[in-house]
Design a protein around this motif. Structure first.
Motif, PDB file in Angstrom:
ATOM      1  N   MET A 232      -4.340  -2.028  -6.195  1.00 37.78           N
ATOM      2  CA  MET A 232      -4.953  -1.682  -4.916  1.00 37.78           C
ATOM      3  C   MET A 232      -6.200  -2.519  -4.657  1.00 37.78           C
ATOM      4  O   MET A 232      -6.434  -2.978  -3.532  1.00 37.78           O
ATOM      5  CB  MET A 232      -5.300  -0.191  -4.898  1.00 37.78           C
ATOM      6  CG  MET A 232      -4.101   0.733  -4.833  1.00 37.78           C
ATOM      7  SD  MET A 232      -4.595   2.473  -4.905  1.00 37.78           S
ATOM      8  CE  MET A 232      -3.013   3.279  -4.621  1.00 37.78           C
TER       9      MET A 232
ATOM     10  N   SER B 291      -8.279  -0.979   3.919  1.00 37.91           N
ATOM     11  CA  SER B 291      -7.911  -1.245   2.526  1.00 37.91           C
ATOM     12  C   SER B 291      -9.057  -0.912   1.581  1.00 37.91           C
ATOM     13  O   SER B 291      -8.845  -0.324   0.513  1.00 37.91           O
ATOM     14  CB  SER B 291      -7.505  -2.714   2.361  1.00 37.91           C
ATOM     15  OG  SER B 291      -6.353  -3.016   3.110  1.00 37.91           O
TER      16      SER B 291
ATOM     17  N   TRP C  16       0.834  -1.203   0.000  1.00 37.23           N
ATOM     18  CA  TRP C  16       0.000   0.000   0.000  1.00 37.23           C
ATOM     19  C   TRP C  16       0.869   1.254   0.000  1.00 37.23           C
ATOM     20  O   TRP C  16       0.604   2.209  -0.733  1.00 37.23           O
ATOM     21  CB  TRP C  16      -0.931   0.007   1.210  1.00 37.23           C
ATOM     22  CG  TRP C  16      -2.269  -0.586   0.961  1.00 37.23           C
ATOM     23  CD1 TRP C  16      -2.786  -1.744   1.467  1.00 37.23           C
ATOM     24  CD2 TRP C  16      -3.295  -0.045   0.101  1.00 37.23           C
ATOM     25  NE1 TRP C  16      -4.049  -1.963   0.985  1.00 37.23           N
ATOM     26  CE2 TRP C  16      -4.400  -0.948   0.149  1.00 37.23           C
ATOM     27  CE3 TRP C  16      -3.390   1.088  -0.689  1.00 37.23           C
ATOM     28  CZ2 TRP C  16      -5.575  -0.718  -0.563  1.00 37.23           C
ATOM     29  CZ3 TRP C  16      -4.571   1.307  -1.416  1.00 37.23           C
ATOM     30  CH2 TRP C  16      -5.624   0.416  -1.346  1.00 37.23           C
TER      31      TRP C  16
ATOM     32  N   SER D  13      -9.040   1.901  -1.306  1.00 36.37           N
ATOM     33  CA  SER D  13      -9.284   1.460  -2.683  1.00 36.37           C
ATOM     34  C   SER D  13     -10.425   2.240  -3.329  1.00 36.37           C
ATOM     35  O   SER D  13     -10.339   2.619  -4.507  1.00 36.37           O
ATOM     36  CB  SER D  13      -9.582  -0.037  -2.690  1.00 36.37           C
ATOM     37  OG  SER D  13      -9.815  -0.494  -4.004  1.00 36.37           O
TER      38      SER D  13
END
Length: 261
Positions: free
Chosen positions: A108, A148, A30, A152
């Motif tokens: 991603m 996450s 990331w 994203s």
């Protein structure tokens, strides 16, 4: 009495589970992807700025030419617009930048999908009802997926905006609209300021950022200060394997603020 070897006094790193190592690698990925995105965003802004400047200059030259030809030439005798090779080259560069950003955004999404799989696996292992222990310090495993997914979605919306800008910026005749496109590319309205905080919190939780407690400050007697050993803008390495040492710089903030969920 046998003397102790230097290795005996060295603290050993805790052995991480397979899920923990994978999440730690994802956190490093990331960081690296977001740094690459920022570099591409800067390069794309430079190219888009050139396009806007050429369009404005072209409009100015066309206006001067129209004024000069108004009284001396008919509509059929006015010169046709010239092909601008430099403008076409800049458009191709901007399109290439967008392609690279699209690949980053797809990676991603893959990271989010992988984290979701890890969460499902941990839930399956603890299906008997036992409360699973955190993989690192304080974060429950599903929170990694929440972070996450949020990151994203930010970059997915921003990519859609950039696609619109690439399609329209070289065809617009409105200078104000071109300035809107340019500022929207630079400031990335769909990527919140919280994205950097979420990334830093994830790096701290997974051990990529090492907190160092310092002495109590006389001005702030309530709590100590925490120092984050933060490497410069170089890519983080995965959890497995050797990590080269990098120059460090420190920034300070309150312990309670830094560790607030």
């Amino acid at each position: 009495m046998a003397a102790k070897s230097p290795a005996d006094g060295t603290p050993r790193r805790p052995v991480l589970s397979v899920s923990a190592r994978k999440i730690k690698d994802n956190a490093a990925d990331w960081h690296n992807l977001m740094m690459k995105w920022e570099r591409l965003n800067d390069n794309g802004f430079t190219t888009a700025n050139k396009i806007v400047n050429m369009k404005i200059s072209e409009q100015f030259q066309d206006n001067k030419l129209e004024i000069a030809c108004d009284n001396s030439a008919t509509e059929s005798e006015k010169p046709a617009p010239k092909y601008n090779e430099e403008l076409d080259k800049c458009c191709a560069e901007l399109l290439e930048t967008l392609k690279h950003m699209t690949k980053i955004q797809l990676k991603m999404e893959k990271l989010s999908s992988t984290t979701k799989g890890i969460c499902d696996l941990e839930t399956f292992h603890h299906r008997a009802g036992n409360c699973p222990a955190p993989l690192f310090h304080t974060w429950p495993t599903p929170y990694f997926y929440e972070v996450s997914l949020k990151l994203s979605e930010m970059y997915k919306k921003e990519l859609q905006l950039k696609k619109t800008i690439v399609e329209e910026i070289a065809h617009s005749a409105d200078q104000d609209l071109m300035m809107v496109y340019l500022s929207s590319w630079l400031y990335q309205p769909y990527i919140d300021n919280s994205s950097k905080l979420l990334l830093e919190a994830m790096l701290l939780e997974t051990g990529h950022r090492q907190p160092v407690l310092e002495q109590q400050s006389p001005r702030h007697p309530v709590g100590r200060f925490i120092t984050f050993n933060k490497p410069k803008a170089e890519e983080l390495q995965p959890a497995i394997g050797h990590r080269p040492r990098t120059p460090r710089r420190t920034c300070q903030c309150s312990v309670r603020r830094a560790l607030r969920p």
